[in-house]
Design an enzyme around this catalytic site. Structure first.
Site, PDB file in Angstrom:
ATOM      1  N   LYS A 117       0.844  -1.201   0.000  1.00 52.27           N
ATOM      2  CA  LYS A 117       0.000   0.000   0.000  1.00 52.27           C
ATOM      3  C   LYS A 117       0.880   1.253   0.000  1.00 52.27           C
ATOM      4  CE  LYS A 117      -3.503   2.354   2.744  1.00 52.27           C
ATOM      5  NZ  LYS A 117      -4.476   2.292   3.823  1.00 52.27           N
ATOM      6  N   GLU A 125      10.351  -4.750   4.735  1.00 49.45           N
ATOM      7  CA  GLU A 125      10.439  -6.149   4.315  1.00 49.45           C
ATOM      8  C   GLU A 125      10.176  -6.289   2.815  1.00 49.45           C
ATOM      9  OE1 GLU A 125       8.768  -4.947   6.877  1.00 49.45           O
ATOM     10  OE2 GLU A 125       8.741  -6.323   8.595  1.00 49.45           O
ATOM     11  N   GLY A 137      -5.027  -1.841   4.869  1.00 48.62           N
ATOM     12  CA  GLY A 137      -4.220  -2.976   4.412  1.00 48.62           C
ATOM     13  C   GLY A 137      -4.911  -4.314   4.626  1.00 48.62           C
ATOM     14  N   ARG A 138      -5.471  -4.518   5.804  1.00 49.30           N
ATOM     15  CA  ARG A 138      -6.085  -5.823   6.128  1.00 49.30           C
ATOM     16  C   ARG A 138      -7.480  -5.989   5.504  1.00 49.30           C
ATOM     17  NH1 ARG A 138      -5.041  -2.575  10.328  1.00 49.30           N
ATOM     18  NH2 ARG A 138      -6.746  -1.746  11.585  1.00 49.30           N
ATOM     19  N   GLU A 154      -5.221  -6.827  14.640  1.00 46.16           N
ATOM     20  CA  GLU A 154      -4.690  -5.509  14.257  1.00 46.16           C
ATOM     21  C   GLU A 154      -5.821  -4.472  14.302  1.00 46.16           C
ATOM     22  OE1 GLU A 154      -2.883  -4.296  10.234  1.00 46.16           O
ATOM     23  OE2 GLU A 154      -1.091  -4.771  11.384  1.00 46.16           O
ATOM     24  N   HIS A 179      -5.202 -33.338  16.810  1.00 48.11           N
ATOM     25  CA  HIS A 179      -4.075 -34.158  17.266  1.00 48.11           C
ATOM     26  C   HIS A 179      -2.951 -33.302  17.816  1.00 48.11           C
ATOM     27  CE1 HIS A 179      -5.774 -37.933  15.811  1.00 48.11           C
ATOM     28  NE2 HIS A 179      -6.344 -37.153  14.903  1.00 48.11           N
ATOM     29  N   LYS A 230       9.055  -0.692  14.283  1.00 46.35           N
ATOM     30  CA  LYS A 230       9.681  -0.282  13.016  1.00 46.35           C
ATOM     31  C   LYS A 230      10.753   0.765  13.284  1.00 46.35           C
ATOM     32  CE  LYS A 230       5.579  -0.741  10.014  1.00 46.35           C
ATOM     33  NZ  LYS A 230       4.622   0.008   9.200  1.00 46.35           N
TER      34      LYS A 230
END
Ligand code: F6P
Length: 530
Positions: free
Chosen positions: A198, A204, A255-256, A341, A372, A500
């Site tokens: 965005k 990253e 973003g999400r 978030e 399991h 950050k």
């Protein structure tokens, strides 16, 4: 909007009393014995999804009070303000309009802009899917958080619809162990890199994009313009990076909440234009359901209200998601960002500290794998953790016997959580693997299940693009609902900033060894890592 916070509402006080009188000791087994029609009373039909809410620790009075709480907190007005494009993300002065991305042409705000990008992006996706002409065999999405989790979740979920001649890769982590094994599988002239960000500034993503471009050139790649595209709101930064094909979106897409925008490009390439439009249509159908259905039958609203009931009255700290569909293996990770978030906040809209808890921890794995691993704790641990089962009636494979076993497991788990097993019953059983040296009562106590553990089951007929669109939008609106009642800003994420900034400070110190001004632990670890 000056809507009251949930703890200022009259219904909140009423719910506190109701919890003391009927909520704390509510027993699901007794509730089903008392009311033969409980299943029907707590069944909710929404587009493509049937929800069984009857195995939750609530009764009709709880539901009525929760609906009153929502009304007092003016949930519907807040919802309408979101759909209308009011700047409800007030700390960033932004509208929240992911719903506009899936509105049909001519409907919803910014329709012209939305559909111009959508049409262009889908045409591009189709051109890549024509693999004979495009020469593309691998699509690599480089992005993180909301620029990764949506496509990374949807593409495998809809595996049956994915172009058979294309392989999709998702690189997110700045850890080189993420990109390195992906690059080993690629040929430069057969690969399309999508740089998804965005802001187009995320460390990253920019670092991985740089690595990808260097790899591309070092491996004989010639036409960077053809093999690198960007999906971003920051078209200029993408151009500065050297990318000429860009699909934009807008600051009113969080973003999400962005898989419906250009960030969905890997999905569009995987599924094709028609199925991508079906995904959008499914989300739009859920938008209409959320906008138009009375709260008593409004699925995302009811789920959000139950979340408030569990978090603030029962004090449950987490919720486990158990999709009984292997394709949904990344759904829990997707929901973690969406919910935690959005609602992992500690102050209200006015910046006042909250006297109550907000987002639960959301976690899970596909059934039957979770059974399991950690289901032991769900059944016999000391914490009560509501579980959300997702079952799909018709598989997209031909292994009918496997599917019957899968569904039986799903039903058995919600049944076992609710029914439990008393010590008496355990005493009456023989357990072949139990120690012969321990007395029967001790063994029976270890083999007792308290039961009364709540769960929701969501049923989907078939996991189609439309059904998945419905499901994801349902989760978005559920998060909106609890966030609205808590009167928090569900659409900012200041909590990611500090790390950050500190990372930027530490990065040069890793080279220089300068530990000046650092706390003792960080300085010690830095020295060891050099
Ligand atoms: O982690 C914070 C965050 O801003 C998320 O909200 C977002 O989805 C992610 O980073 C990626 O940001 P961008 O798309 O700008 O690279």
């Amino acid at each position: 909007m000056n809507a009251p916070r949930c703890d200022a509402a009259l219904a909140w006080i009423a719910l506190q009393g109701h919890y003391q009188a009927h909520g704390r000791d509510f027993d699901l087994r007794e509730a089903f014995t008392r009311d033969a029609a409980r299943f029907e009373a707590f069944a909710v039909e929404a587009p493509e999804v049937f929800a069984d809410l009857s195995k939750n620790r609530w009764d009709l009075v709880t539901k009525k009070l929760l609906v009153e709480l929502a009304q007092e907190c003016r949930l519907q007005e807040r919802r309408d303000a979101m759909f209308a494009g009011e700047p409800i993300n007030h700390t960033e002065g932004r509208a929240v309009l992911h719903t506009a991305l899936r509105a049909p042409k001519g409907q919803g705000p910014f329709s012209d802009e939305v559909h111009e990008v959508l049409d262009r992006m889908l045409a591009f996706a189709e051109s890549i899917r024509d693999t004979a002409a495009s020469g593309i065999r691998h699509v690599v999405n480089i992005g993180i958080g909301g620029s990764d989790l949506g496509p990374q979740m949807v593409v495998p979920a809809l595996d049956a619809f994915v172009h058979p001649g294309l392989t999709f890769h998702f690189v997110s982590n700045v850890d080189g162990h993420d990109i390195a094994p992906v690059l080993r599988q690629l040929k430069a002239d057969e690969t399309l890199f999508i740089i998804a960000s965005k802001t187009f500034t995320t460390q990253e993503t920019m670092a991985n994009a740089q690595v990808a471009r260097e790899w591309f050139i070092a491996n004989g790649g010639r036409d960077t313009a053809k093999h690198f595209v960007a999906t971003t709101t920051n078209v200029k930064a993408a151009a500065d990076f050297g990318i000429t094909t860009t699909f934009g979106f807008w600051d009113w897409v969080g973003g999400r909440y962005s898989l419906w925008s250009a960030i969905g490009l890997p999905i569009a390439v995987a599924l094709g234009a028609e199925h991508f439009r079906a995904l959008l249509a499914g989300a739009h159908a859920m938008d209409r359901h959320f906008a138009e259905t009375p709260l008593e039958r409004n699925l995302p609203a009811l789920l959000g209200l139950l979340d408030v009931w569990y978090r603030n009255f029962h004090g449950f700290t987490s919720r486990s998601v158990a999709p009984y569909h292997q394709g949904l293996k990344r759904l829990p990770a997707y929901l973690q960002q969406l919910e935690m978030e959005s609602n992992g906040k500690r102050v209200d809209l006015d910046g006042q500290p909250l006297p109550f808890a907000t987002s639960p921890v959301v976690w899970g794995e596909p059934g039957t794998n979770g059974q399991h691993a950690y289901f032991q704790m769900l059944h016999q641990g000391t914490d009560v953790i509501p579980v959300e089962f997702i079952a799909v009636k018709q598989p997209t494979h031909a292994h009918a016997d496997l599917h019957r076993k899968l569904l039986a497991n799903c039903l058995a788990q919600s049944q076992a959580l609710m029914l439990g097993k008393g010590t008496e019953a355990a005493l009456g059983e023989t357990a072949p693997t139990a120690s012969k040296t321990l007395d029967a009562l001790t063994i029976a106590r270890h083999r007792t299940f308290p039961g009364n553990r709540p769960s929701t089951t969501l049923l989907i007929e078939r996991l189609t693009p439309r059904a998945l669109g419905v499901l994801i939008a349902m989760y978005e609106h559920r998060v909106f609902t609890s966030g609205a009642l808590w009167r928090i800003n569900s659409f900012d994420q200041w909590g990611v900033e500090l790390g950050k900034a500190l990372c930027n400070d530490l990065l040069p110190r890793l080279s220089s060894g300068d530990a000046q001004g650092l706390d003792g632990s960080t300085a010690g670890l830095l020295a060891r890592l050099r």
